[in-house]
Structures are given as C-alpha cells and as structure tokens.
Design an enzyme around this catalytic site. Structure first.
Site, mmCIF file in Angstrom:
data_model
loop_
_atom_site.group_PDB
_atom_site.id
_atom_site.type_symbol
_atom_site.label_atom_id
_atom_site.label_comp_id
_atom_site.label_asym_id
_atom_site.label_seq_id
_atom_site.Cartn_x
_atom_site.Cartn_y
_atom_site.Cartn_z
ATOM 1 C CG HIS A 297 -0.136 -0.024 2.531
ATOM 2 N ND1 HIS A 297 0.453 1.091 3.080
ATOM 3 C CD2 HIS A 297 0.150 -1.045 3.367
ATOM 4 C CE1 HIS A 297 1.062 0.770 4.203
ATOM 5 N NE2 HIS A 297 0.907 -0.528 4.398
ATOM 6 N N GLY A 298 0.252 2.380 -0.380
ATOM 7 C CA GLY A 298 0.929 3.670 -0.313
ATOM 8 C C GLY A 298 1.165 4.101 1.124
ATOM 9 N NE ARG B 241 11.883 -5.357 7.518
ATOM 10 C CZ ARG B 241 10.753 -4.677 7.604
ATOM 11 N NH1 ARG B 241 9.784 -5.102 8.391
ATOM 12 N NH2 ARG B 241 10.586 -3.574 6.905
ATOM 13 C CB SER C 2 -0.490 4.254 6.323
ATOM 14 O OG SER C 2 0.495 3.973 7.309
ATOM 15 N NE ARG D 229 -1.386 -0.424 6.830
ATOM 16 C CZ ARG D 229 -1.899 -1.072 7.877
ATOM 17 N NH1 ARG D 229 -3.074 -0.698 8.357
ATOM 18 N NH2 ARG D 229 -1.245 -2.070 8.440
ATOM 19 C CE LYS E 173 7.398 0.756 12.013
ATOM 20 N NZ LYS E 173 7.397 0.614 10.537
ATOM 21 C CG HIS F 255 -0.762 -4.801 4.734
ATOM 22 N ND1 HIS F 255 -1.183 -3.560 5.151
ATOM 23 C CD2 HIS F 255 -1.891 -5.479 4.381
ATOM 24 C CE1 HIS F 255 -2.505 -3.482 5.070
ATOM 25 N NE2 HIS F 255 -2.956 -4.633 4.604
ATOM 26 C CG ASN G 25 6.221 -7.547 8.140
ATOM 27 O OD1 ASN G 25 7.356 -8.006 8.048
ATOM 28 N ND2 ASN G 25 5.961 -6.431 8.811
ATOM 29 C CD GLU H 269 2.487 -5.455 7.887
ATOM 30 O OE1 GLU H 269 2.693 -6.637 7.547
ATOM 31 O OE2 GLU H 269 3.181 -4.508 7.498
ATOM 32 C CE1 TYR I 45 6.265 -5.338 13.634
ATOM 33 C CE2 TYR I 45 4.496 -4.623 12.184
ATOM 34 C CZ TYR I 45 5.813 -4.993 12.378
ATOM 35 O OH TYR I 45 6.680 -5.020 11.309
ATOM 36 C CD1 TRP J 201 -0.687 6.326 12.759
ATOM 37 C CD2 TRP J 201 -0.619 4.296 13.677
ATOM 38 N NE1 TRP J 201 -1.476 6.363 13.876
ATOM 39 C CE2 TRP J 201 -1.458 5.125 14.461
ATOM 40 C CE3 TRP J 201 -0.447 2.975 14.062
ATOM 41 C CZ2 TRP J 201 -2.088 4.670 15.614
ATOM 42 C CZ3 TRP J 201 -1.075 2.510 15.210
ATOM 43 C CH2 TRP J 201 -1.895 3.360 15.973
#
Length: 249
Positions: free
Chosen positions: A9-10, A115, A12, A60, A98, A182, A184, A87, A90, A14
């Site tokens: 996606h473009g 990752r 976002s 998104r 982050k 997304h 991931n 996605e 998390y 966040w």
C-alpha cells in the site's frame, strides 16, 4: 507468460509518523494516494490488464488498490478481500513510535521484532480493545485463528494457505493478477516464491506502492521477478524502510 504483481500500500498516516501499525486500520496520507496514482499510471503504461485483484481488510491496502484500478480503468474487475492478507500483527507494539522504541530497547531488539522470522512481540491482552476479536470485521473468523501478536513465521503460516488454495490457482485461467497488501504479508509470499532463507528475509525491505512483478511460464513455474520503476529510486525507498527502526540522530 503469466504474471502476479505484488503491491504494498501507499504511505499511511502511521508510516509517516513512524509507528508500528500492524492490524490498526489507519488511512493513506496525501503522499500515499499520490504513490498509488503513480503505481496505477505505471502499470497502465506498461500494458498490464489484470483479470482479478486481491487485498486485505485494512483500508490503506483497499484504498491503494481502488486508486490503482481507477487509474488503469479497471474498476470493473472482481476484487476479493481476505483478512489473511492483513499486515503482521505487532501485538503490544502497535501504536508505538519505532525510533523511540529503538531508543528504549535498542536497535537490535527492534530489528528482531520488526524483521526476525520467529520472534513475536508481546501479545495484546485478551480484553485489549485492539484485540481483533472485538472488531466487527472479523466476526466470522474463529477466535483461535485471530492473532494477538505474530512473528513473520506466524504471518507466513496465516497467508500461505490462502495463497496456495485461492490466489495462485487462479493463475491457471487468468493472465495477470494483482495483490495489494502490506510489507510483511507480501514478504511472506515473496519468501515462499523465491525460497528465501529465514536469515536472509530480514534484509528484504519493500517500499510503498512500488509494483513487484513475478512472471510465470505456462506450467506456472517462476521465471522472473523485478520491480517496476527506476532502480536508483527504488533502492533509496528500500533504504528508507530499513532505517525506520533506527534511533533518531
């Protein structure tokens, strides 16, 4: 030659604020919309005509797909949404910055959370309002299948059945398919397609709204893969993604 195009996606809201997003349903920024427009224009210019498209339940990705198809005059093609393309979840990191998290826990730990293949962040509490079981869009998904946190391995395990049983078999009758999802969730698909090791997948950073083309022969064997666009610009965008989890200077 048949092809599947994977599209993150473009940007976002966040992404812009450098927060862990996961299953939080945030919108595109104006830049994210422009990125989607650019991707749609590029795909049209290169002559792509998709038979079907797939996306997640998160706006998104959905909005990116809608913009791309509109630019390509392909608003009419069938689109299938599935939560399995969401996605990576998390867990308790969702909503945290982050860079600030890297300052607190160290860049190495944040890189592991972002990752690594098998390490998941701490899970959400069962009654946490961010728990997807409390969200109406997942009401038909069995509670035991809904994550409260995920490693990349968990994300891959969630996505691959849908890829193997639904998306990829459609390539037998379709010429071109588009998957807008997304960072991931797409990394999981790419890991599988390219047989990337658990250690090497940590180094793959997908830029927002850059089409990644996978070409297959008539026997559905992968023969080529490449990003559409200027290689120098794409490398710069990849580096920017990689740097999101580093402390701010």
């Amino acid at each position: 030659m048949k092809s599947i195009v994977l599209l993150r996606h473009g940007e976002s809201t966040w992404n812009k604020e450098n927060h862990f997003t996961g299953w939080t349903d945030v919108d595109l920024t104006d830049k994210g919309v422009e990125e989607a427009i650019k991707a749609g224009n590029l795909l049209k210019e290169k002559g792509y005509v998709f038979d079907k498209a797939y996306t997640s339940y998160l706006k998104r990705a959905v909005k990116t797909l809608n913009v791309v198809l509109d630019r390509m005059d392909l608003d009419w093609i069938p689109v299938e949404k599935n939560w399995r393309l969401n996605e990576k979840h998390y867990g308790n990191l969702q909503g945290l910055n982050k860079a600030e998290t890297a300052e607190k826990y160290g860049e190495e730990q944040v890189m592991i959370w972002r990752r690594s293949y098998e390490v998941a962040p701490l899970p959400l509490d069962v009654n946490d309002p961010r728990n997807p079981r409390l969200n109406i869009r997942y009401k038909n998904v069995p509670d035991q299948e809904l994550p409260r946190t995920e490693s990349l391995k968990d994300t891959v395990d969630r996505i691959l059945p849908y890829w193997k049983e639904t998306i990829f078999p459609n390539l037998q009758t379709a010429g071109q398919l588009l998957v807008a999802a997304h960072g991931n969730s797409l990394r999981g698909i790419i890991k599988y397609l390219k047989n990337i090791s658990n250690e090497e997948i940590v180094h793959l950073n997908l830029p927002t709204a850059v089409p990644y083309v996978f070409e297959f022969d008539d026997n559905l064997q992968l023969v080529n893969d490449y990003f559409l666009g200027d290689p120098k610009e794409i490398k710069k965008l990849m580096d920017a993604v990689a740097n999101q989890g580093k402390k701010q200077e």
